[in-house]
Design a protein around this motif. Structure first.
Motif, PDB file in Angstrom:
ATOM      1  N   GLU A 116       0.836  -1.201   0.000  1.00  0.00           N
ATOM      2  CA  GLU A 116       0.000   0.000   0.000  1.00  0.00           C
ATOM      3  C   GLU A 116       0.871   1.251   0.000  1.00  0.00           C
ATOM      4  O   GLU A 116       0.600   2.213  -0.713  1.00  0.00           O
ATOM      5  N   TRP A 117       1.927   1.242   0.789  1.00  0.00           N
ATOM      6  CA  TRP A 117       2.830   2.373   0.869  1.00  0.00           C
ATOM      7  C   TRP A 117       3.411   2.663  -0.512  1.00  0.00           C
ATOM      8  O   TRP A 117       3.448   3.803  -0.960  1.00  0.00           O
ATOM      9  N   ILE A 118       3.851   1.622  -1.183  1.00  0.00           N
ATOM     10  CA  ILE A 118       4.452   1.801  -2.512  1.00  0.00           C
ATOM     11  C   ILE A 118       3.417   2.353  -3.487  1.00  0.00           C
ATOM     12  O   ILE A 118       3.673   3.326  -4.200  1.00  0.00           O
ATOM     13  N   SER A 119       2.232   1.742  -3.513  1.00  0.00           N
ATOM     14  CA  SER A 119       1.244   2.146  -4.511  1.00  0.00           C
ATOM     15  C   SER A 119       0.609   3.497  -4.215  1.00  0.00           C
ATOM     16  O   SER A 119       0.317   4.252  -5.138  1.00  0.00           O
ATOM     17  N   LYS A 120       0.411   3.821  -2.959  1.00  0.00           N
ATOM     18  CA  LYS A 120      -0.287   5.064  -2.627  1.00  0.00           C
ATOM     19  C   LYS A 120       0.650   6.205  -2.267  1.00  0.00           C
ATOM     20  O   LYS A 120       0.391   7.347  -2.628  1.00  0.00           O
ATOM     21  N   HIS A 121       1.694   5.918  -1.531  1.00  0.00           N
ATOM     22  CA  HIS A 121       2.546   7.014  -1.076  1.00  0.00           C
ATOM     23  C   HIS A 121       3.667   7.305  -2.071  1.00  0.00           C
ATOM     24  O   HIS A 121       3.799   8.420  -2.553  1.00  0.00           O
ATOM     25  N   ILE A 122       4.451   6.311  -2.381  1.00  0.00           N
ATOM     26  CA  ILE A 122       5.582   6.538  -3.280  1.00  0.00           C
ATOM     27  C   ILE A 122       5.087   6.915  -4.677  1.00  0.00           C
ATOM     28  O   ILE A 122       5.573   7.877  -5.273  1.00  0.00           O
ATOM     29  N   MET A 123       4.122   6.176  -5.183  1.00  0.00           N
ATOM     30  CA  MET A 123       3.672   6.394  -6.563  1.00  0.00           C
ATOM     31  C   MET A 123       2.784   7.632  -6.724  1.00  0.00           C
ATOM     32  O   MET A 123       2.610   8.123  -7.833  1.00  0.00           O
ATOM     33  N   VAL A 124       2.238   8.153  -5.635  1.00  0.00           N
ATOM     34  CA  VAL A 124       1.358   9.317  -5.743  1.00  0.00           C
ATOM     35  C   VAL A 124       1.968  10.525  -5.027  1.00  0.00           C
ATOM     36  O   VAL A 124       2.397  11.481  -5.667  1.00  0.00           O
ATOM     37  N   ALA A 125       2.000  10.487  -3.698  1.00  0.00           N
ATOM     38  CA  ALA A 125       2.446  11.655  -2.930  1.00  0.00           C
ATOM     39  C   ALA A 125       3.913  11.995  -3.192  1.00  0.00           C
ATOM     40  O   ALA A 125       4.259  13.170  -3.375  1.00  0.00           O
ATOM     41  N   ASP A 126       4.771  10.991  -3.195  1.00  0.00           N
ATOM     42  CA  ASP A 126       6.191  11.267  -3.427  1.00  0.00           C
ATOM     43  C   ASP A 126       6.435  11.728  -4.868  1.00  0.00           C
ATOM     44  O   ASP A 126       7.278  12.585  -5.121  1.00  0.00           O
ATOM     45  N   ARG A 127       5.690  11.173  -5.791  1.00  0.00           N
ATOM     46  CA  ARG A 127       5.829  11.588  -7.191  1.00  0.00           C
ATOM     47  C   ARG A 127       5.478  13.073  -7.336  1.00  0.00           C
ATOM     48  O   ARG A 127       6.078  13.796  -8.106  1.00  0.00           O
ATOM     49  N   GLU A 128       4.471  13.526  -6.572  1.00  0.00           N
ATOM     50  CA  GLU A 128       4.090  14.943  -6.617  1.00  0.00           C
ATOM     51  C   GLU A 128       5.245  15.836  -6.183  1.00  0.00           C
ATOM     52  O   GLU A 128       5.520  16.846  -6.828  1.00  0.00           O
ATOM     53  N   TYR A 129       5.928  15.486  -5.100  1.00  0.00           N
ATOM     54  CA  TYR A 129       7.030  16.356  -4.684  1.00  0.00           C
ATOM     55  C   TYR A 129       8.215  16.239  -5.625  1.00  0.00           C
ATOM     56  O   TYR A 129       8.977  17.188  -5.800  1.00  0.00           O
ATOM     57  N   ALA A 130       8.379  15.085  -6.272  1.00  0.00           N
ATOM     58  CA  ALA A 130       9.466  14.941  -7.244  1.00  0.00           C
ATOM     59  C   ALA A 130       9.262  15.903  -8.412  1.00  0.00           C
ATOM     60  O   ALA A 130      10.215  16.549  -8.870  1.00  0.00           O
ATOM     61  N   VAL A 131       8.029  16.016  -8.884  1.00  0.00           N
ATOM     62  CA  VAL A 131       7.707  16.958  -9.965  1.00  0.00           C
ATOM     63  C   VAL A 131       7.964  18.395  -9.496  1.00  0.00           C
ATOM     64  O   VAL A 131       8.568  19.197 -10.215  1.00  0.00           O
ATOM     65  N   PHE A 132       7.537  18.699  -8.290  1.00  0.00           N
ATOM     66  CA  PHE A 132       7.772  20.021  -7.713  1.00  0.00           C
ATOM     67  C   PHE A 132       9.264  20.334  -7.644  1.00  0.00           C
ATOM     68  O   PHE A 132       9.700  21.416  -8.057  1.00  0.00           O
ATOM     69  N   LEU A 133      10.046  19.394  -7.135  1.00  0.00           N
ATOM     70  CA  LEU A 133      11.479  19.636  -6.989  1.00  0.00           C
ATOM     71  C   LEU A 133      12.177  19.830  -8.324  1.00  0.00           C
ATOM     72  O   LEU A 133      13.111  20.622  -8.440  1.00  0.00           O
ATOM     73  N   LYS A 134      11.750  19.108  -9.350  1.00  0.00           N
ATOM     74  CA  LYS A 134      12.332  19.291 -10.672  1.00  0.00           C
ATOM     75  C   LYS A 134      12.136  20.720 -11.164  1.00  0.00           C
ATOM     76  O   LYS A 134      13.030  21.290 -11.795  1.00  0.00           O
ATOM     77  N   ARG A 135      10.975  21.295 -10.893  1.00  0.00           N
ATOM     78  CA  ARG A 135      10.704  22.681 -11.309  1.00  0.00           C
ATOM     79  C   ARG A 135      11.540  23.666 -10.486  1.00  0.00           C
ATOM     80  O   ARG A 135      12.047  24.633 -11.022  1.00  0.00           O
ATOM     81  N   VAL A 136      11.647  23.415  -9.178  1.00  0.00           N
ATOM     82  CA  VAL A 136      12.323  24.355  -8.276  1.00  0.00           C
ATOM     83  C   VAL A 136      13.842  24.294  -8.430  1.00  0.00           C
ATOM     84  O   VAL A 136      14.513  25.317  -8.448  1.00  0.00           O
ATOM     85  N   VAL A 137      14.370  23.095  -8.534  1.00  0.00           N
ATOM     86  CA  VAL A 137      15.818  22.922  -8.556  1.00  0.00           C
ATOM     87  C   VAL A 137      16.401  23.175  -9.945  1.00  0.00           C
ATOM     88  O   VAL A 137      17.525  23.620 -10.087  1.00  0.00           O
ATOM     89  N   ALA A 138      15.614  22.922 -10.969  1.00  0.00           N
ATOM     90  CA  ALA A 138      16.116  23.050 -12.352  1.00  0.00           C
ATOM     91  C   ALA A 138      16.436  24.472 -12.738  1.00  0.00           C
ATOM     92  O   ALA A 138      16.149  25.430 -12.196  1.00  0.00           O
TER      93      ALA A 138
END
Length: 138
Positions: A116-138
């Motif tokens: 559940e952690w992998i499917s709901k947290h890593i694949m959804v919530a963590d993916r959201e911050y990864a997209v955010f960080l790409k915009r901020v850090v790039a």
């Protein structure tokens, strides 16, 4: 789920991906115990997995939250809330008084929890911050 790392799990944040892989390794160990049908007492192995899962989860969440605060991630409170829930769930599993008598059931709970952690947290919530960080850090 046999806890094999897949490219789709990558957030392309080296340290976070490394930590997520470690969590997958812990899940794989639980899975390996679940599929063994040899009648042996696995209590010590199960407790070792649960204890390691709790300690590594705390470490991972602290690391993640510190990183997100550093970049002023707008949804940090959602992450903290989810993290608190996952810590609570692991503690709930580890405090069960019937672990020794219900080893198979407890191992399956650990596997379900991590899946559940992998499917709901890593694949959804963590993916959201990864997209955010790409915009901020790039």
């Amino acid at each position: 789920m046999a806890f094999k790392w897949k490219d789709e799990f990558n957030l392309n944040i080296e340290e976070i991906d490394k930590q997520h892989k470690k969590l997958m390794e812990i899940g794989k160990r639980a899975y390996d115990i679940a599929i063994i049908d040899d009648g042996y007492d696995r209590y010590d192995e199960i407790m070792e997995i649960i204890d390691e899962l709790l300690e590594y989860t705390k470490y991972h969440f602290e690391y993640e939250e510190k990183m997100l605060k550093e970049y002023n991630y707008i949804h940090i409170h959602d992450q903290e809330e989810e993290h608190g829930f996952y810590i609570y769930k692991i503690k709930e599993i580890s405090s069960r008084e019937d672990i020794d008598e219900n080893q198979s059931k407890v191992v399956l709970e650990v596997i379900d929890f991590l899946s559940e952690w992998i499917s709901k947290h890593i694949m959804v919530a963590d993916r959201e911050y990864a997209v955010f960080l790409k915009r901020v850090v790039a």
